[in-house]
Design an enzyme around this catalytic site. Structure first.
Site, mmCIF file in Angstrom:
data_model
loop_
_atom_site.group_PDB
_atom_site.id
_atom_site.type_symbol
_atom_site.label_atom_id
_atom_site.label_comp_id
_atom_site.label_asym_id
_atom_site.label_seq_id
_atom_site.Cartn_x
_atom_site.Cartn_y
_atom_site.Cartn_z
ATOM 1 N N LYS A 13 0.829 -1.213 0.000
ATOM 2 C CA LYS A 13 0.000 0.000 0.000
ATOM 3 C C LYS A 13 0.860 1.259 0.000
ATOM 4 O O LYS A 13 0.652 2.162 -0.801
ATOM 5 C CB LYS A 13 -0.924 0.024 1.241
ATOM 6 C CG LYS A 13 -1.803 -1.210 1.388
ATOM 7 C CD LYS A 13 -2.674 -1.138 2.640
ATOM 8 C CE LYS A 13 -1.912 -1.110 3.953
ATOM 9 N NZ LYS A 13 -1.184 -2.362 4.259
ATOM 10 N N ARG A 88 -9.705 0.665 8.664
ATOM 11 C CA ARG A 88 -9.299 -0.680 9.053
ATOM 12 C C ARG A 88 -10.381 -1.416 9.826
ATOM 13 O O ARG A 88 -10.178 -2.590 10.185
ATOM 14 C CB ARG A 88 -8.065 -0.591 9.955
ATOM 15 C CG ARG A 88 -6.719 -0.823 9.275
ATOM 16 C CD ARG A 88 -5.657 -0.581 10.321
ATOM 17 N NE ARG A 88 -4.407 -1.239 10.132
ATOM 18 C CZ ARG A 88 -3.350 -0.715 9.522
ATOM 19 N NH1 ARG A 88 -3.404 0.464 8.957
ATOM 20 N NH2 ARG A 88 -2.212 -1.376 9.481
ATOM 21 N N ARG A 127 11.765 -4.689 5.115
ATOM 22 C CA ARG A 127 11.373 -3.305 4.772
ATOM 23 C C ARG A 127 12.226 -2.269 5.509
ATOM 24 O O ARG A 127 12.501 -2.401 6.689
ATOM 25 C CB ARG A 127 9.903 -3.120 5.149
ATOM 26 C CG ARG A 127 9.463 -1.669 5.215
ATOM 27 C CD ARG A 127 7.975 -1.523 5.148
ATOM 28 N NE ARG A 127 7.256 -1.992 6.308
ATOM 29 C CZ ARG A 127 5.932 -2.047 6.376
ATOM 30 N NH1 ARG A 127 5.182 -1.675 5.339
ATOM 31 N NH2 ARG A 127 5.339 -2.482 7.460
ATOM 32 N N ARG A 161 11.108 -0.033 11.188
ATOM 33 C CA ARG A 161 10.056 0.132 12.180
ATOM 34 C C ARG A 161 10.184 -0.902 13.287
ATOM 35 O O ARG A 161 10.434 -2.071 13.007
ATOM 36 C CB ARG A 161 8.686 -0.016 11.499
ATOM 37 C CG ARG A 161 8.296 1.218 10.720
ATOM 38 C CD ARG A 161 7.118 0.991 9.828
ATOM 39 N NE ARG A 161 6.018 0.249 10.455
ATOM 40 C CZ ARG A 161 4.881 -0.032 9.824
ATOM 41 N NH1 ARG A 161 4.688 0.369 8.573
ATOM 42 N NH2 ARG A 161 3.938 -0.702 10.435
ATOM 43 N N ARG A 172 -0.604 -8.469 13.500
ATOM 44 C CA ARG A 172 -1.144 -7.501 12.546
ATOM 45 C C ARG A 172 -1.968 -8.198 11.461
ATOM 46 O O ARG A 172 -3.005 -7.699 11.034
ATOM 47 C CB ARG A 172 -0.006 -6.666 11.951
ATOM 48 C CG ARG A 172 0.511 -5.631 12.972
ATOM 49 C CD ARG A 172 1.935 -5.187 12.732
ATOM 50 N NE ARG A 172 2.130 -4.571 11.448
ATOM 51 C CZ ARG A 172 3.322 -4.372 10.879
ATOM 52 N NH1 ARG A 172 4.430 -4.759 11.511
ATOM 53 N NH2 ARG A 172 3.419 -3.800 9.711
#
Ligand code: ADP
Ligand code: ADP
Ligand code: ZN
Length: 215
Positions: A13, A88, A127, A161, A172
């Site tokens: 996203k 969400r 990431r 992160r 998650r």
């Protein structure tokens, strides 16, 4: 134009939103980014959100919907909006309708990035982002052209992160399955959902999204 990018953590996203911003001058509204900024700044919202985010659970609907409203108010009325990581929950989807309606906006597309859950842990643990401009990268799938230097701004500082670890990702994903995936039928009933194969390579995903928003 107002669009939602929907998909589990690591679906792509943020990456695709950044590309739309560059190509079309749209604005990316990422509640994750807003919350991380609040945590960093130590605001009351940040203080409330920090531990929840570290566990991989969802921050309260009221908090994120307020952030989205504030951010929309800072944009010109003509600027297109890309909602990334919001809504969400069903309650957030309802709030978004209201938030858009009072500002004379309407949802044009909900684009679902369809991905294999098995690939997501690797996507997320690899990431990282530029600490200066926020451009996203991946250890394997999207490395800077020159190692250690951001393609976009030339910075040499990158960050990862704290919630991008294999354990938190599982929580998650479970949150996504339980609370976010169930909002799709709301939008399907309106005929505005398009599905994109999020397992395709990055440019292929971008091309598929471009076809949807230009058609
Ligand atoms: P991802 O890369 O998993 O899509 P985000 O950056 O969107 O992650 O979100 C990171 C964390 O911030 C989430 O795990 C959650 O704790 C919180 N968060 C972000 N957006 C929302 C939202 N719309 N509602 C509730 N919590 C949110
Ligand atoms: P999200 O915002 O949905 O959590 P990101 O856009 O941050 O996901 O993507 C997660 C990681 O996977 C990033 O490191 C990104 O570079 C990488 N990635 C995104 N899309 C693809 C893709 N189609 N193929 C391979 N890697 C991807
Ligand atoms: Zn940069």
């Amino acid at each position: 134009m107002n669009i939602i990018l929907l998909g589990p953590p690591g679906a792509g996203k943020g990456t695709q939103a950044q590309r739309l911003v560059e190509r079309h001058g749209m604005r990316q509204l990422s509640t994750g980014d807003m919350l991380r900024a609040a945590v960093k700044a130590g605001t009351p919202v940040g203080l409330q959100a920090k531990a929840v985010m570290e566990r991989g659970e969802l921050v309260s609907d009221a908090i994120v919907s307020a952030l989205i409203g504030e951010e929309l108010d800072q944009m010109g009325p003509q600027a297109g909006a890309i909602f990334d990581g919001y809504p969400r929950t069903a309650a957030q989807a309802e709030s978004l309708d209201e938030i858009l309606a009072v500002r004379g906006r309407k949802l044009d597309h909900v684009i679902e990035l369809d991905v294999d859950e098995d690939a997501l842990v690797e996507r997320i643990t690899g990431r990282f982002t530029c600490a200066n401009c926020g451009k996203g990268y991946h250890d394997t799938f999207e490395q800077p052209r020159e190692p250690g230097v951001c393609d976009k701004c030339g910075s040499r500082e990158f960050k990862r992160r704290p919630d991008d670890n294999a354990e938190t990702v599982r929580t998650r994903m479970a949150e996504y399955r339980a609370k976010t995936a169930p909002i799709l039928p709301i939008y399907e009933a309106r005929g505005i959902v398009s599905r994109v194969n999020g397992m395709a390579e990055l440019d292929g995903v971008t091309a598929a999204i471009e076809r949807i928003i230009s058609g």
